[in-house]
Scaffold this active site. Structure first.
Site, PDB file in Angstrom:
ATOM      1  N   ASP A 330       0.833  -1.202   0.000  1.00  0.00           N
ATOM      2  CA  ASP A 330       0.000   0.000   0.000  1.00  0.00           C
ATOM      3  C   ASP A 330       0.875   1.262   0.000  1.00  0.00           C
ATOM      4  O   ASP A 330       0.565   2.247  -0.667  1.00  0.00           O
ATOM      5  CB  ASP A 330      -0.890   0.042   1.257  1.00  0.00           C
ATOM      6  CG  ASP A 330      -1.759  -1.196   1.445  1.00  0.00           C
ATOM      7  OD1 ASP A 330      -1.336  -2.280   1.024  1.00  0.00           O
ATOM      8  OD2 ASP A 330      -2.844  -1.076   2.031  1.00  0.00           O
ATOM      9  N   GLU A 471      -6.509 -11.111  -4.577  1.00  0.00           N
ATOM     10  CA  GLU A 471      -6.140 -12.186  -3.642  1.00  0.00           C
ATOM     11  C   GLU A 471      -7.098 -13.371  -3.667  1.00  0.00           C
ATOM     12  O   GLU A 471      -6.842 -14.387  -3.028  1.00  0.00           O
ATOM     13  CB  GLU A 471      -6.069 -11.614  -2.221  1.00  0.00           C
ATOM     14  CG  GLU A 471      -4.925 -10.633  -2.067  1.00  0.00           C
ATOM     15  CD  GLU A 471      -4.918  -9.910  -0.721  1.00  0.00           C
ATOM     16  OE1 GLU A 471      -6.017  -9.689  -0.169  1.00  0.00           O
ATOM     17  OE2 GLU A 471      -3.832  -9.561  -0.251  1.00  0.00           O
ATOM     18  N   LYS A 589     -11.244  -9.724  -6.704  1.00  0.00           N
ATOM     19  CA  LYS A 589     -11.415  -8.908  -5.496  1.00  0.00           C
ATOM     20  C   LYS A 589     -11.132  -7.433  -5.772  1.00  0.00           C
ATOM     21  O   LYS A 589     -11.846  -6.551  -5.333  1.00  0.00           O
ATOM     22  CB  LYS A 589     -10.455  -9.425  -4.426  1.00  0.00           C
ATOM     23  CG  LYS A 589     -10.507  -8.640  -3.131  1.00  0.00           C
ATOM     24  CD  LYS A 589      -9.507  -9.181  -2.129  1.00  0.00           C
ATOM     25  CE  LYS A 589      -9.572  -8.398  -0.826  1.00  0.00           C
ATOM     26  NZ  LYS A 589      -8.539  -8.798   0.131  1.00  0.00           N
ATOM     27  N   GLN A 590     -10.049  -7.168  -6.490  1.00  0.00           N
ATOM     28  CA  GLN A 590      -9.601  -5.781  -6.640  1.00  0.00           C
ATOM     29  C   GLN A 590      -8.840  -5.629  -7.953  1.00  0.00           C
ATOM     30  O   GLN A 590      -8.467  -6.628  -8.576  1.00  0.00           O
ATOM     31  CB  GLN A 590      -8.717  -5.390  -5.463  1.00  0.00           C
ATOM     32  CG  GLN A 590      -7.407  -6.160  -5.370  1.00  0.00           C
ATOM     33  CD  GLN A 590      -6.757  -6.049  -3.997  1.00  0.00           C
ATOM     34  OE1 GLN A 590      -7.042  -6.838  -3.098  1.00  0.00           O
ATOM     35  NE2 GLN A 590      -5.868  -5.100  -3.841  1.00  0.00           N
TER      36      GLN A 590
HETATM   37  O1  IFM Z   1      -2.428  -4.659   0.692  1.00  0.00           O
HETATM   38  C1  IFM Z   1      -3.804  -4.865   0.797  1.00  0.00           C
HETATM   39  C2  IFM Z   1      -4.191  -5.976  -0.142  1.00  0.00           C
HETATM   40  O2  IFM Z   1      -3.908  -5.634  -1.473  1.00  0.00           O
HETATM   41  C3  IFM Z   1      -5.664  -6.275  -0.013  1.00  0.00           C
HETATM   42  N1  IFM Z   1      -5.982  -6.633   1.350  1.00  0.00           N
HETATM   43  C4  IFM Z   1      -5.631  -5.555   2.303  1.00  0.00           C
HETATM   44  C5  IFM Z   1      -4.171  -5.195   2.208  1.00  0.00           C
HETATM   45  C6  IFM Z   1      -3.832  -4.048   3.176  1.00  0.00           C
HETATM   46  O3  IFM Z   1      -4.495  -2.880   2.808  1.00  0.00           O
END
Ligand code: IFM
Length: 744
Positions: A330, A471, A589-590
């Site tokens: 992050d 993830e 997820k993202q």
């Molecule tokens: O780094 C992130 C990850 O990409 C997704 N889960 C939460 C983490 C911390 O913000």
């Protein structure tokens, strides 16, 4: 124009956890949750310390919460008067909490209706941006009758812990100054707090007794409608700061009490004003966006470890112990840009944390059988990986589930190399490279080189069995984002090895290292990295222009996010891993491919970028607060401002708006979202304003949202601070001394 204040006028016990984050104050050294003075650990009070971790029993290591020097409550006519859902018979006439996010000042004002009339308690408090060890609070008490008031106050060492208690010893003293000297379980760190009170009206000051609290009280009878002011000051020191923290805390407390609340507040505000001078983003025509964006930046300022050289920013900032107080990718990929563009010296500190933890990363690589540096997925001090092999609990069996974030999210090392490269490019300052950054990049490249796999009959190198940013899909082959970022790591390593200046420089540890001193080793590494750079497999768009997120992604079940959600048997079920509802589908997820495109939009023609945005956005749950900003950024690059805008708002309001995930069963998982805040900044400046840097020039290609009539901000580039103004698509970029104009 905005008033730089957020306010809540209701007392609702259900909002206590959320407001703890939303109304947080901090100064990089400590973060104080936006809770009331009468609250205790049940309401998740925390004075969260940066960079100090502790472990108790089998629980995971987590950051330490210091004893709370803001503790205090009212007793009126012998009745305790607290605003707490468990305080019986307390009636509240009016109540508000307010955060001045320009200056990090938290105010609460509550009028209690008691037996003989109304009594108002108003307090304003801050942890100083000018002296990061100091906190101060001014309390005003006013009753509409002759109230018999006792104000109990002091330091509460019975702190909130997720996996604690972390203090094995708590020494409490209320002779003269109030003090608490606590000792942590694992490493015997001292955490020391001292406190002093000042009031200038006739009153009686007495000692009070409560377990694990250092308390006194001020007693007086009020005149009708007269305001009585009580000022309190505290200082926090730990054995990470100095040898005798308790003495230092006492000295500091006496000194700041002498100065008085108003003087301290002035200095604190001055320090904040200095920070805003070049970081404020002015948006004319859309106050809501301006508020949300600058509120996000407030959070980044509040957690920036300016006081230290070897600290970074945790994924939940200084809002508590969730995510183990650990540093994730992050920081490098989402938060760094804000500091690079406004305070590059802070950006340098954040990266130095990674250089300082290189040994930890080399150790992790060796443990997994790799060369070089494999950085911790959840990094604590020294680069210790706090990530567990079983990071999720199965909701049905209640058993820990094997997850592979720690072993397989190998893209983490590429983020560190990327950040060093970006810092050097943006600032024109190569000191990081000569202070261990060159070595770090090489070690990251060595790691990826040792992870490459080549089939006997193939000429390409692959990275197999990894987890990308998404993830939910574990242990996949050739995740495009990971491979592309590894390729960039090889490029950076080649640049470093080809430059005499870095190869002739001694490494950080001062040890002789082979690639510096041995020409043959250097040549061999160069050959290897060049070969890897040329041959690492980078997935290509298919016949429809879609880049597969990983090998075989195209053959997964193609269903909507809603369809996947409807298959959940339990709302808290984990979507990923072996049996997750999303694992066998295209739902992610993202942002994953889209994060690649955000970093390297010129890898493909714009049509491909746009097609991939459209394809993946529909299939993204946005289950991480890191997702929306990447989609918004890429949408801007494609000229899709309208699509970008709601995603920008989602990122910028991650801590303002309700609805974030706060609990997983009985475990609190909430907190602030610094990556989302940093991402919102990236969208505003790099997306809507369209700032990028090429060949020593700043380019600005704005595509502002329709209500944004004017946007003004500063950016630091190559050691000069520039002021950028965008109005009606006219752009001016001038250095702040108004001397040179940059052609935009
Ligand atoms: O780094 C992130 C990850 O990409 C997704 N889960 C939460 C983490 C911390 O913000």
């Amino acid at each position: 124009m905005i008033d730089w204040k957020i306010k809540d006028n209701l007392y609702n016990p259900d909002n206590v956890a959320w407001h703890g984050n939303k109304f947080l104050t901090g100064n990089g050294y400590m973060g104080v949750r936006g809770t009331l003075e009468e609250y205790t650990k049940e309401q998740l009070v925390a004075v969260n310390l940066a960079g100090m971790y502790d472990k108790v029993g089998d629980g995971w290591r987590e950051p330490v919460n210091a004893p709370n020097g803001f503790y205090g409550y009212l007793v009126v006519d012998d009745e305790i008067v607290k605003l707490q859902d468990n305080a019986e018979g307390v009636d509240c006439e009016e109540h508000y909490i307010e955060l001045d996010y320009r200056h990090g000042v938290f105010t609460r004002c509550t009028t209690f209706r008691v037996f003989r009339g109304n009594i108002t308690l108003k307090s304003s408090r801050f942890v100083s941006m000018d002296n990061v060890h100091a906190g101060a609070i001014k309390t005003e008490i006013c009753a509409d009758f002759h109230a018999d008031v006792k104000y109990v106050f002091g330091i509460d060492a019975d702190v909130w812990d997720i996996n604690g208690p972390h203090f094995d010893i708590i020494k409490v003293n209320n002779d003269g100054l109030l003090t608490v000297d606590a000792v942590t379980h694992e490493k015997n760190y001292n955490v020391s707090v001292a406190e002093e009170v000042k009031s200038d009206f006739p009153c009686e000051i007495k000692d009070e007794e409560e377990l694990n609290k250092a308390l006194k009280s001020v007693s007086f009878i009020t005149d009708v409608n007269k305001v009585y002011e009580i000022e309190r000051f505290f200082a926090v020191y730990t054995s990470l700061d100095c040898d005798r923290p308790i003495e230092k805390a006492k000295e500091d407390t006496a000194r700041i009490a002498e100065a008085g609340f108003d003087k301290l507040l002035d200095k604190h505000k001055e320090a904040w004003e200095k920070l805003w001078k070049y970081s404020e983003v002015i948006i004319e025509g859309d106050d809501k966006s301006m508020e949300a964006l600058n509120y996000s930046l407030y959070h980044l300022h509040s957690i920036a470890p300016r006081h230290a050289d070897n600290l970074s920013i945790a994924a939940r900032g200084l809002s508590g112990q969730t995510y183990k107080g650990a540093v994730f990718w992050d920081t490098e990929m989402f938060i760094l840009d804000f500091f690079l563009m406004t305070e590059p010296e802070v950006a340098k500190k954040l990266i130095k944390y990674r250089i300082d933890t290189l040994e930890g990363a080399k150790k992790k690589a060796a443990e997994y059988g790799y060369d070089g540096a494999f950085y911790a997925w959840e990094s604590q001090e020294g680069g210790v990986d706090a990530c567990s092999d079983y990071n999720v609990t199965d909701v049905f069996t209640k058993r820990p589930m094997r997850t592979y974030f720690k072993d397989k999210q190998i893209h983490i090392s590429s983020a560190i190399a990327y950040a060093i490269g970006k810092y050097t490019h943006m600032t024109g300052d190569d000191s990081l490279l000569t202070e261990g950054g060159a070595e770090t990049i090489i070690e990251c490249a060595k790691f990826y080189y040792s992870a490459l796999i080549k089939k006997v009959n193939s000429d390409r190198y692959e990275l197999r069995d990894v987890i990308g940013p998404d993830e939910y899909h574990e242990r996949v082959d050739n995740n495009g984002y990971t491979n592309r970022m590894a390729k960039n790591t090889f490029r950076l390593a080649i640049e470093v090895l080809e430059n005499e200046k870095y190869t002739s420089h001694s490494c950080k540890s001062g040890e002789q290292i082979d690639w510096l001193n041995n020409e043959n080793v250097r040549e061999q590494l160069l050959t290897q990295f060049k070969d890897a750079f040329d041959k690492i497999y980078i997935p290509k768009p298919d016949s429809d222009g879609i880049i597969p997120q990983f090998d075989g992604y195209e053959s997964l079940e193609d269903v909507t996010v809603e369809e996947v959600r409807s298959r959940l048997l339990d709302p808290k079920e984990y979507w990923g891993g072996a049996y997750g509802v999303a694992s066998h589908t295209k739902v992610i997820k993202q942002a994953d491919v889209v994060t690649w495109l955000a970093m390297y939009p010129h890898d493909f023609e714009m049509k491909i970028v746009e097609d991939n945005w459209n394809y993946y956005e529909k299939r993204t749950e946005h289950g991480s607060s890191l997702s929306a900003c990447m989609y918004a950024l890429v949408a801007c690059k494609c000229g899709m401002t309208e699509e970008a805008f709601p995603l920008f708002t989602k990122s910028a309001t991650a801590d303002l708006a309700p609805g974030g995930k706060e609990w997983a069963g009985l475990v609190y998982i909430g907190g602030t979202h610094p990556a989302s805040a940093g991402g919102a900044y990236m969208v505003a400046v790099e997306g809507f304003a369209g700032v990028d840097f090429k060949d020593g020039k700043i380019n600005v290609n704005p595509r502002l949202p329709k209500n944004w009539t004017k946007m003004t901000f500063h950016i630091s580039y190559r050691k000069t601070m520039y002021r950028v103004e965008i109005e009606d698509n006219n752009v001016t970029v001038k250095d702040v001394d108004d001397v040179n104009s940059m052609i935009a």
